[in-house]
Enzyme design. Sequence first.
Site, mmCIF file in Angstrom:
data_model
loop_
_atom_site.group_PDB
_atom_site.id
_atom_site.type_symbol
_atom_site.label_atom_id
_atom_site.label_comp_id
_atom_site.label_asym_id
_atom_site.label_seq_id
_atom_site.Cartn_x
_atom_site.Cartn_y
_atom_site.Cartn_z
ATOM 1 C CB SER A 105 -0.899 0.018 1.246
ATOM 2 O OG SER A 105 -1.543 1.275 1.381
ATOM 3 C CE1 TYR A 159 -4.054 -2.250 4.798
ATOM 4 C CE2 TYR A 159 -3.434 -0.026 4.137
ATOM 5 C CZ TYR A 159 -3.790 -1.314 3.802
ATOM 6 O OH TYR A 159 -3.857 -1.685 2.475
#
Length: 270
Positions: free
Chosen positions: A150, A163
């Site tokens: 990501s 995250y």
Amino acid sequence: MGERAVSVARSDAPVAVITGAAAGIGAAVARTLASHAYSVALLDRDGAELERAAAEVRAVSGVDVVTHVVDVTDREAVDAATAAVVKKFGRIDALAHVAGILDTGSVVDSDPQAWRNIYDVNVFGLLNVLQSVGQHMRSRRAGSIVVVSSNAAGVPRVGMGAYGSSKAAATMLVRTAGLELAADGIRVNVVAPGSTDTSMQRSLWSDPNDDSGAEGVIAGNLEAYRVGIPLGKLATAADIADSVHFLLSDRAAHITMQALYVDGGATLKA
């Protein structure tokens, strides 16, 4: 663990394992690789959605498709799936690791268990798959691996501590594996998507079914220190899948240990 196969494996077709293949980017990767004549093994913990995704692949291609219901945090299940794929096809040429989960919350105020859950999947689940498939590829001295991380791994985001840090850990894990496996001719790379129109992205919106939720993402949020998307649109899952395919393919034959950001410029490649 469940398995379903169609037709007889073609020995000349490259064989790809895709984790997190039931939906979103993982399902798009499966369709893209199948459209380029890869035989595909689809892994996910959601059996019903996995079969739906496999049916879509079968409907648009004549490639060999197998499915395995696997939770990547279960090393024995991962090893069993790897062994089953090798038994059927004889080898694994490519790995696209897409499996991952998202949770949001303040670093200071969030529940530590939420962090453990995210790290179990995004870091240790990745490690399970990398070790299992990587050991097979090393024995053959051939293969290509792409892990979907990501752009949150490269820039801090409010509410994304667990995250983002899990994806940063995953990115370094992948790059180190690439260094260690380079002598065996195995390339290992990362694709780092930004905001992509998937159910995971929509889960962050007040109404996941309202397409206007994308407008705020594209515009950014000054108060949250979040830059918008310079290209003015969300990525599609197919956009990310095309990048994964490129890095897996021979067109990227001299590329390894790289992180390719596919985010419309959202991180300004910070």
